[in-house]
Design an enzyme around this catalytic site. Structure first.
Site, short mmCIF file in Angstrom:
data_model
loop_
_atom_site.label_atom_id
_atom_site.label_comp_id
_atom_site.label_asym_id
_atom_site.label_seq_id
_atom_site.Cartn_x
_atom_site.Cartn_y
_atom_site.Cartn_z
CG ASP A 96 -2.11 -0.92 1.17
OD1 ASP A 96 -2.23 -2.14 0.33
OD2 ASP A 96 -2.53 -1.77 1.82
CE LYS A 140 -3.87 -4.14 1.50
NZ LYS A 140 -5.12 -3.27 1.74
CB CYS A 151 -2.16 -3.16 5.06
SG CYS A 151 -3.97 -2.38 4.88
#
Ligand code: VGL
Ligand code: ZN
Length: 205
Positions: free
Chosen positions: A11, A109, A154
């Site tokens: 990310d 995701k 994450c």
């Protein structure tokens, strides 16, 4: 790094950098570290938070609620976030300085409107796989290094799930930055240790 090892770069997207909609303090500092690291891995996989505009994790979707409050959803407790990483928005793009042309896959995701997914392997319902574990197994990957944003969400959830899926998993600590809301970083460190995830500094790789 050898063919049985992968770098999972989590990310590194505009919305998680200073000036972004869910800015991680000093999140931009991971970009040059990640670039240096990635150059040493034959196998690099990127993750990309990728939410529909009406995502259940957005406080804006819950009248009267504010970002960083928590609510109970059918799958458990959910932190409410500012709108971020909306599909195809500028904020969802990878950081401009990210230089990983040899990355082999992008795992998106959080694209199911009613389910969040901090983890790159298993959504927050703990039942829906993203497919990443299968890809890694099929490619005979045995060791996973994880870094990126954010340490306490994450990165941690992805590392814990990778370890649970049978991969020897390491978090590269100096190549991550945390959100740290309501004790989340301390909780993540406890959960990572309990899961048997190892930690390492980027200079030691
Ligand atoms: C993340 C909160 C919400 C992360 C993603 O990348 O750690 N955190 N969505
Ligand atoms: Zn998100």
């Amino acid at each position: 790094m050898n063919a049985a090892t992968v770098l999972l770069l989590v990310d590194v997207q505009n919305d998680f950098l200073p000036g972004g909609r869910l800015a991680v303090p000093r999140g931009d500092e991971v970009v040059p570290i990640a670039n240096r690291l990635a150059a040493r891995f034959a196998n690099v996989i990127l993750t990309q938070d990728w939410h529909p505009a009406n995502h259940v994790s957005f406080a804006s979707h819950h009248p009267g609620r504010q970002p960083f409050e928590t609510i109970e959803l059918p799958y458990g407790r959910q932190v409410l976030w500012p709108d971020h990483c909306v599909q195809a928005s500028r904020g969802a793009e990878f950081a401009a300085g990210l230089d990983v042309p040899h990355a082999q896959a992008v795992v998106r995701k959080g694209y199911h409107a009613h389910t969040d997914s901090y983890s790159a392997l298993l959504e927050a319902d703990r039942a829906t796989p993203t497919g990443l574990a299968g890809m890694l197994r099929e490619r005979a990957i045995r060791r996973v290094y994880v870094c990126g944003l954010a340490t306490d969400f994450c990165v941690a959830f992805s590392a814990i799930d990778a370890q649970a899926a049978g991969f020897e998993t390491w978090v590269i600590e100096d190549a991550c930055r945390a959100i740290d809301t309501r004790g989340s970083l301390a909780a993540a460190h406890r959960a990572l240790a309990a899961a048997g995830v190892r930690t390492v500094a980027s200079e030691q790789i």
